[in-house]
Design an enzyme around this catalytic site. Sequence first.
Site, short mmCIF file in Angstrom:
data_model
loop_
_atom_site.label_atom_id
_atom_site.label_comp_id
_atom_site.label_asym_id
_atom_site.label_seq_id
_atom_site.Cartn_x
_atom_site.Cartn_y
_atom_site.Cartn_z
N LYS B 49 0.82 -1.11 -0.02
CA LYS B 49 0.11 -0.03 -0.04
C LYS B 49 0.78 1.28 0.00
O LYS B 49 1.78 1.32 0.75
CB LYS B 49 -0.88 -0.06 1.23
CG LYS B 49 -1.56 -1.29 1.43
CD LYS B 49 -2.93 -1.37 0.61
CE LYS B 49 -3.40 -2.70 1.19
NZ LYS B 49 -2.98 -3.79 0.53
N GLY B 50 0.36 2.22 -0.68
CA GLY B 50 1.26 3.55 -0.77
C GLY B 50 1.97 3.69 -1.79
O GLY B 50 2.85 4.60 -1.93
N CYS B 51 2.16 2.76 -2.97
CA CYS B 51 2.90 3.09 -3.93
C CYS B 51 1.85 3.39 -5.13
O CYS B 51 0.87 3.07 -5.25
CB CYS B 51 3.46 1.84 -4.49
SG CYS B 51 4.87 1.26 -3.20
N GLN B 52 2.43 4.31 -6.10
CA GLN B 52 1.54 4.76 -7.28
C GLN B 52 1.29 3.52 -8.35
O GLN B 52 0.43 3.41 -8.88
CB GLN B 52 1.84 6.03 -8.24
CG GLN B 52 1.12 7.22 -7.47
CD GLN B 52 1.48 8.32 -8.48
OE1 GLN B 52 2.04 8.12 -9.74
NE2 GLN B 52 1.33 9.69 -8.13
N SER B 53 2.20 2.73 -8.39
CA SER B 53 2.45 1.55 -9.24
C SER B 53 2.20 0.44 -8.34
O SER B 53 2.11 0.42 -6.95
CB SER B 53 3.69 1.45 -9.65
OG SER B 53 4.90 1.29 -8.78
#
Lengths: 405, 138
Positions: B49-53
């Site tokens: 969680k917390g990645c744009q990819s």
Amino acid sequence: MTLDISAIRKEFPILKTSIGKYPLIYFDNGATAQKPQAVIDCINQYYQAENANIHRGVHHLSQLATEKYEAARGVIKSYINAAHDYEVIFTKGTTDGINLVAQSFGKLLQPGDEILISQMEHHSNIVPWQMIAEERGLQLRYIPINERGELDLTTIDELINNNTKIVAITHISNALGTINPIEEIIEKSHKVGAKVLIDAAQSLQHTTVDVQKIDCDFLVFSGHKIFGPTGVGILYGKEDVLNQMPPYQGGGDMIKTVTLEKTTYNNLPHKFEAGTPNIVGGIGLGKAIEWLSQFDLEAIAQYEQELLDYATEKLLKIEGLKIFGTSAKKCATISFLIDNTHPYDVGTLLNQQGIAVRTGHHCTQPIMDFYKIPGTIRASFSFYNTKEEIDLFIGALNKAVMMLK
Amino acid sequence: MTITEKEQGLIDSFSIYDDWMDKYEYIIELGKDLPLISEDQKTDENIIKGCQSTVWLAAEKREDKIIFTADADAIIAKGIIAILIEVMSNESPDTIINAKLDFLKEIGLQEHLSPTRSNGLVAMVKQMKMYALALKMK
């Protein structure tokens, strides 16, 4: 009147920034606009020489601060052509304004009443309505979009019906750039007695909106996207509608009299402005609008259209590039993807070359779901941007694509 | 090799490049050597969680050492997780939990380090440490 873009650029100190060895190219204006020196000076001046709490003190500074804050309200009233100063309510921003209307106007609604939004709304024009709909048993419906990223109005006469009590629609899509036919929607809504809220977060920095002419019941926008400070925004509401609505938050400034048993509420606009407001924000926003008003808004719109056309043409020459949002009526925002590249990778490599764009879902996940994509790369222009910057952006983009393929 | 030696190895490799393009090309290159997570482990629970990819990360314990595997749909993210795995994989839970990862600053990835960045390097490190903590108890 023609615009002297190089002189306008000089008014924005941040545009002289370098990112590493590259000059900053700021194409994230849809997220927030940069601030001209006039606004920065105004904020400094306030804290250096004018700071006091407003609406209370009899002393000199308090009266000065109050006058400036109320004068800002007047500037904003004129800019959107509201009928009265007191129809202009200071908020924290667009999101705050929508929450205020959803929570306060929403209390007047009955189970089964319908709220109409669209598939292209920003999350801040979806979630507040979902919250009040759930709380009060209201129906939340939406206008779908088509492949071009325009509102699909084929079912509009069914969607706007006698149960519809409020229609909340964005003027310009933050993710796609589409300019919506708000006047048509307002007219249809009023025929069934529904009120209309216009989300103008992406529009007032590009074009003028006359609230009396379009006849909307509410209009919301943010200060920071229109060259003003962050943390301040405006809710415009028609006097009679605002007067029917209960207060949103309780506290100082919004009361007439308070006893431990009973409070009577203040008149507009103070009824909706509980607590010490963002005073410098309001004054700064007034200054930003004053600054913007010195230019010919038609000339700005025309120049931004030129930037949009120029960038669109150049981008489409890149192999495998697809633009999302291809309406004939668009503001200077381009959302795109390039085959076999991830927007995060492209954004990271553009950043390495000093270029600020937005990547991701742009707080519009329903749009991304519609196109079945995880997100896009979005370049959004302001009138301080130039064709030379677009050329550099295209060069940087080609470089990034070369590295990623 | 100790974790410090592995970190130093990366610092040495990155020191050859002073141009950002070469550096990122190298990051992309490192992504190609990433120990890939198996397809059946590409579940929603394994997404960081917390990645744009989308970045998938799995961990298992083999003889007191933690072995990480991962994949990502963006190739720079894939390179970054590959760098982290090169350093953190095949280490004891305690080593992973206590890793300071100062080398990230030296190889010029400090811009990815701020917790407010949405690229997820911080989220990746946090998830690796969580795995180490969980597997330590097993």
